[in-house]
Design a protein around this motif. Structure first.
Motif, PDB file in Angstrom:
ATOM      1  N   LEU A  25      -1.457  -3.080  -4.506  1.00 42.34           N
ATOM      2  CA  LEU A  25      -1.895  -4.174  -3.660  1.00 42.34           C
ATOM      3  C   LEU A  25      -1.367  -5.489  -4.199  1.00 42.34           C
ATOM      4  O   LEU A  25      -1.370  -5.716  -5.419  1.00 42.34           O
ATOM      5  CB  LEU A  25      -3.424  -4.232  -3.597  1.00 42.34           C
ATOM      6  N   GLN A  85       0.825  -1.213   0.000  1.00 44.25           N
ATOM      7  CA  GLN A  85       0.000   0.000   0.000  1.00 44.25           C
ATOM      8  C   GLN A  85       0.857   1.259   0.000  1.00 44.25           C
ATOM      9  O   GLN A  85       0.484   2.267  -0.620  1.00 44.25           O
ATOM     10  CB  GLN A  85      -0.940  -0.008   1.208  1.00 44.25           C
ATOM     11  N   ALA A 131      -3.279   0.649  -6.731  1.00 43.47           N
ATOM     12  CA  ALA A 131      -4.323   0.805  -5.723  1.00 43.47           C
ATOM     13  C   ALA A 131      -5.511   1.601  -6.235  1.00 43.47           C
ATOM     14  O   ALA A 131      -6.665   1.321  -5.878  1.00 43.47           O
ATOM     15  CB  ALA A 131      -3.741   1.481  -4.478  1.00 43.47           C
ATOM     16  N   GLY A 134      -7.239  -3.706   1.205  1.00 43.51           N
ATOM     17  CA  GLY A 134      -6.609  -2.516   0.661  1.00 43.51           C
ATOM     18  C   GLY A 134      -7.180  -1.211   1.187  1.00 43.51           C
ATOM     19  O   GLY A 134      -6.741  -0.127   0.783  1.00 43.51           O
TER      20      GLY A 134
END
Length: 383
Positions: A151, A146, A255, A382
């Protein structure tokens, strides 16, 4: 999601850009970057990802694979972070300060020898254990991805690493004083412990180093017998010594892309990552078996390691667990390093059992999906 923020920051991935520009409710395409060359095991695994993504999403998502073109292996993590690629294959050992908790597990690779796993199944087990470890047993692993604006979505493992030599190396006495081409810190420590000298040689220079006697042996996996043409300069091999696999292989997704996907689309990405992991690990295992047979037919002598060499190696593996835990605690501040080592060791034993009856790549994909990937909570992962 405030897309204008990402536009201003220059972080808008191609996936989101295409959605904004067209505004059409049609199949979306994500880019997948890999440093593997076209036609290689890794590139074929990336194509398996693309095929599975389209099938599992029923055409809602597609993937365009860039094999050794969009980004090199050294460029992929920052490339995914900055949106140059939506997803791709990350070799975490290339980035020790970015993925320390993940790399701790990759240095435990020789543990597979303590589980007495069949040689052809070691990579399959390690890939499953790595995925379960990162997703569920290592919060700091998830966090370090992160921090790179991405991810983790899956792992992978090669076939077994062993001694590929230009002379017989079967006993503890044989290995003393030998110069060994090494591709990992754990194998370098093993070489020193046994009185050998670890030598750092880039993979593409290994052929010349072995043929000219710069090294006496290289610690490699069987696919490199043809990939790097080592079979042409090899006279002797000792399987399962030192053992272990290369497992610093991770699929990851930007992400911002992940946040833009629906729950079903996220599940499809994870299923495709399970297919990628099985294609990579199964591909290495199959080529390893084929190459070992070719080597034997060519007249390369295949030796079993002597009892003294096995004994000292196993003693080293047990001792090295403490070394690894201490190293990552001191160098990277991972206070839970000892607990992570114990956790991974338990997972690896579990996965050796799980993969023992797998007989096809499709079965392996299903096993990975059922045991790990399907259990990821896509709504909260996430966040």
């Amino acid at each position: 999601m405030n897309c204008s923020k990402f536009i201003r920051r220059g972080l808008l991935p191609a996936f989101l850009a295409g959605t904004l520009v067209t505004g059409l409710a049609e199949a979306r395409t994500v880019s997948y970057a890999t440093g593997y060359a076209p036609g290689s095991i890794g590139a074929k695994a990336a194509e398996a990802f693309a095929t599975d993504l389209e099938e599992h999403s029923k055409g809602d998502l597609n993937a365009k694979v860039y094999a050794q073109s969009l980004l090199s292996f050294s460029e992929i993590p920052p490339g995914i972070r900055d949106g140059m690629a939506d997803s791709g294959m990350v070799l975490t050992p290339y980035f020790p300060s970015d993925f320390p908790s993940t790399n701790l597990a990759t240095e435990l690779t020789m543990l597979i020898e303590m589980a007495d796993a069949p040689t052809e199944k070691v990579g399959l087990a390690f890939a499953g254990a790595m995925a379960e470890y990162v997703f569920f047993n290592c919060p700091s692993c998830v966090q370090e991805y992160q921090q790179q604006n991405q991810l983790f979505t899956g792992g992978g493992g090669t076939s077994s690493y062993f001694l590929i030599c230009n002379q017989p190396v079967k006993t503890l006495e044989d290995i003393k004083g030998k110069r060994l081409r090494i591709g990992g810190a754990q194998w370098a420590r093993w070489a020193k412990e046994l009185g050998a000298t670890p030598v750092s040689v880039p993979q593409h220079e290994t052929y010349e180093a072995l043929s000219q006697g710069v090294v006496d042996c290289t610690v490699h996996s069987a696919p490199e017998l043809t990939i790097v043409k080592l079979m042409e300069v090899t006279s002797d091999m000792t399987p399962n010594m030192p053992g272990g696999v290369f497992s610093g292989v991770a699929s990851s997704v930007n992400a911002d892309v992940w946040q833009s996907l629906t729950a079903d689309q996220r599940r499809s990405m994870l299923h495709a990552s399970a297919a990628h992991a099985s294609a990579l690990s199964w591909g290495y295992a199959k080529i390893a078996a084929t190459n070992m047979q070719k080597a034997e037919e060519k007249g390369i002598k295949i030796h079993q390691p002597g009892a003294d060499l096995v004994k000292v190696t196993r003693e080293f593996i047990e001792k090295d667990l403490e070394t690894i835990a201490a190293k990552y605690a001191e160098d990277h501040g991972i206070e839970s390093s000892a607990e992570l080592v114990d956790s991974f060791r338990s997972l690896l034993g579990k996965w050796v059992e799980l993969v023992q009856d797998v007989e096809s790549r499709d079965e392996l994909t299903q096993l990975y999906w059922d045991e790990v990937y399907s259990k990821v909570q896509v709504d909260s992962y996430g966040q």
